[in-house]
Write a protein that holds these residues in place. Structure first.
Motif, mmCIF file in Angstrom:
data_model
loop_
_atom_site.group_PDB
_atom_site.id
_atom_site.type_symbol
_atom_site.label_atom_id
_atom_site.label_comp_id
_atom_site.label_asym_id
_atom_site.label_seq_id
_atom_site.Cartn_x
_atom_site.Cartn_y
_atom_site.Cartn_z
ATOM 1 N N ASN A 78 54.044 23.777 2.371
ATOM 2 C CA ASN A 78 54.689 24.946 1.771
ATOM 3 C C ASN A 78 54.076 26.263 2.250
ATOM 4 O O ASN A 78 53.845 27.182 1.490
ATOM 5 N N GLY A 79 53.775 26.308 3.569
ATOM 6 C CA GLY A 79 53.262 27.530 4.173
ATOM 7 C C GLY A 79 51.759 27.721 4.090
ATOM 8 O O GLY A 79 51.242 28.746 4.514
ATOM 9 N N VAL A 80 51.038 26.730 3.561
ATOM 10 C CA VAL A 80 49.581 26.820 3.422
ATOM 11 C C VAL A 80 48.953 25.652 4.181
ATOM 12 O O VAL A 80 49.365 24.509 4.015
ATOM 13 N N PHE A 81 47.952 25.961 5.009
ATOM 14 C CA PHE A 81 47.246 24.890 5.703
ATOM 15 C C PHE A 81 46.304 24.192 4.737
ATOM 16 O O PHE A 81 45.554 24.845 4.017
ATOM 17 N N VAL A 82 46.360 22.851 4.730
ATOM 18 C CA VAL A 82 45.518 22.047 3.858
ATOM 19 C C VAL A 82 44.864 20.934 4.667
ATOM 20 O O VAL A 82 45.377 20.519 5.709
ATOM 21 N N CYS A 83 43.742 20.455 4.173
ATOM 22 C CA CYS A 83 43.069 19.280 4.722
ATOM 23 C C CYS A 83 42.990 18.282 3.576
ATOM 24 O O CYS A 83 42.347 18.547 2.556
ATOM 25 N N LYS A 84 43.665 17.145 3.726
ATOM 26 C CA LYS A 84 43.755 16.146 2.653
ATOM 27 C C LYS A 84 43.812 14.741 3.246
ATOM 28 O O LYS A 84 44.154 14.549 4.399
ATOM 29 N N LEU A 85 43.516 13.756 2.407
ATOM 30 C CA LEU A 85 43.815 12.369 2.743
ATOM 31 C C LEU A 85 45.316 12.197 2.551
ATOM 32 O O LEU A 85 45.865 12.610 1.531
ATOM 33 N N PHE A 86 45.976 11.592 3.519
ATOM 34 C CA PHE A 86 47.426 11.434 3.449
ATOM 35 C C PHE A 86 47.773 9.960 3.393
ATOM 36 O O PHE A 86 47.551 9.211 4.338
ATOM 37 N N ASP A 87 48.317 9.546 2.255
ATOM 38 C CA ASP A 87 48.835 8.187 2.089
ATOM 39 C C ASP A 87 50.302 8.238 2.499
ATOM 40 O O ASP A 87 51.160 8.700 1.742
ATOM 41 N N ARG A 88 50.579 7.788 3.707
ATOM 42 C CA ARG A 88 51.927 7.891 4.266
ATOM 43 C C ARG A 88 52.944 7.011 3.526
ATOM 44 O O ARG A 88 54.108 7.370 3.417
ATOM 45 N N LYS A 89 52.494 5.866 3.042
ATOM 46 C CA LYS A 89 53.420 4.961 2.349
ATOM 47 C C LYS A 89 53.899 5.557 1.029
ATOM 48 O O LYS A 89 55.078 5.519 0.715
ATOM 49 N N ALA A 90 52.969 6.121 0.275
ATOM 50 C CA ALA A 90 53.322 6.687 -1.030
ATOM 51 C C ALA A 90 53.705 8.161 -0.936
ATOM 52 O O ALA A 90 54.152 8.735 -1.926
ATOM 53 N N MET A 91 53.530 8.757 0.253
ATOM 54 C CA MET A 91 53.790 10.198 0.468
ATOM 55 C C MET A 91 53.001 11.047 -0.532
ATOM 56 O O MET A 91 53.532 11.909 -1.237
ATOM 57 N N GLY A 106 57.369 16.060 -2.655
ATOM 58 C CA GLY A 106 58.719 15.966 -3.201
ATOM 59 C C GLY A 106 59.755 16.513 -2.238
ATOM 60 O O GLY A 106 59.435 17.053 -1.178
ATOM 61 N N GLU A 107 61.017 16.403 -2.626
ATOM 62 C CA GLU A 107 62.125 16.858 -1.787
ATOM 63 C C GLU A 107 62.060 18.352 -1.485
ATOM 64 O O GLU A 107 62.470 18.782 -0.416
ATOM 65 N N GLY A 108 61.556 19.142 -2.396
ATOM 66 C CA GLY A 108 61.509 20.584 -2.204
ATOM 67 C C GLY A 108 60.327 21.067 -1.376
ATOM 68 O O GLY A 108 60.232 22.253 -1.056
ATOM 69 N N ASP A 109 59.437 20.164 -1.016
ATOM 70 C CA ASP A 109 58.249 20.553 -0.261
ATOM 71 C C ASP A 109 58.554 20.658 1.236
ATOM 72 O O ASP A 109 59.300 19.849 1.781
ATOM 73 N N THR A 110 57.933 21.648 1.846
ATOM 74 C CA THR A 110 57.934 21.749 3.301
ATOM 75 C C THR A 110 56.588 21.223 3.751
ATOM 76 O O THR A 110 55.551 21.780 3.399
ATOM 77 N N PHE A 111 56.606 20.121 4.494
ATOM 78 C CA PHE A 111 55.369 19.467 4.903
ATOM 79 C C PHE A 111 55.422 19.158 6.387
ATOM 80 O O PHE A 111 56.356 18.500 6.862
ATOM 81 N N GLU A 112 54.435 19.654 7.125
ATOM 82 C CA GLU A 112 54.347 19.371 8.554
ATOM 83 C C GLU A 112 52.908 19.010 8.893
ATOM 84 O O GLU A 112 51.992 19.823 8.734
ATOM 85 N N GLU A 113 52.716 17.780 9.331
ATOM 86 C CA GLU A 113 51.386 17.312 9.709
ATOM 87 C C GLU A 113 51.014 17.933 11.045
ATOM 88 O O GLU A 113 51.747 17.814 12.028
ATOM 89 N N GLU A 114 49.872 18.621 11.096
ATOM 90 C CA GLU A 114 49.423 19.280 12.319
ATOM 91 C C GLU A 114 48.550 18.365 13.171
ATOM 92 O O GLU A 114 48.508 18.517 14.378
ATOM 93 N N GLY A 115 47.817 17.455 12.544
ATOM 94 C CA GLY A 115 46.968 16.536 13.283
ATOM 95 C C GLY A 115 46.038 15.784 12.353
ATOM 96 O O GLY A 115 45.966 16.052 11.154
ATOM 97 N N ILE A 116 45.322 14.848 12.938
ATOM 98 C CA ILE A 116 44.405 13.995 12.190
ATOM 99 C C ILE A 116 42.979 14.440 12.467
ATOM 100 O O ILE A 116 42.593 14.640 13.626
#
Length: 135
Positions: A78-91, A106-116
């Protein structure tokens, strides 16, 4: 501190660095697998302390590595860079620091993975050059 024992009457002694030998290590070789697909960021906050990432650490992020679950990722949420653990199965984004709640995408979120995040470097003391680079 390097212990050096010198007895009275000795006018000189070998340098403590005399036994120093240079190791054949190259940080680029150790840390950078895909030079054209990697970038370095800086962690801010305490939300990732549970996986050993602390405020001010440098994050080495790879865009070319194959994803797994869970991965520590850098993402734009949602326009903010974050560093988190990402559970891809459960989103779900998980912050393993103290008092942190998981974030379900959720459906309203804008989410773009930049890298690992493949490595983090603990910064015990910042140099002037590093401060300028991170601005």
């Amino acid at each position: 501190m390097i212990p050096v024992i010198a007895q009275a009457g000795i006018t000189g002694f070998e340098s403590p660095a005399a036994e120093y030998r240079q190791l054949g290590l190259d940080l680029d070789e150790l840390l950078i697998d895909h030079p054209t697909a990697m970038f370095i960021g800086q962690a801010q906050g305490e939300s990732m302390t549970g996986v050993g990432i602390f405020d001010g650490d440098l994050l080495i992020v790879d865009r070319a590595v194959a994803p797994t679950s869970p991965d520590v990722v850098v993402a734009n949420l949602n326009g903010v860079f974050v560093c988190k653990l990402f559970d891809r199965k459960a989103m779900v984004l998980v912050s393993p620091g103290k008092h942190q709640q998981p974030y379900v995408l959720g459906e309203g979120d804008t989410f773009e993975e930049e890298g690992i995040v493949v490595h983090s470097v603990r910064m015990h003391r910042y140099t002037r050059q590093l401060r300028q680079c991170l601005r």
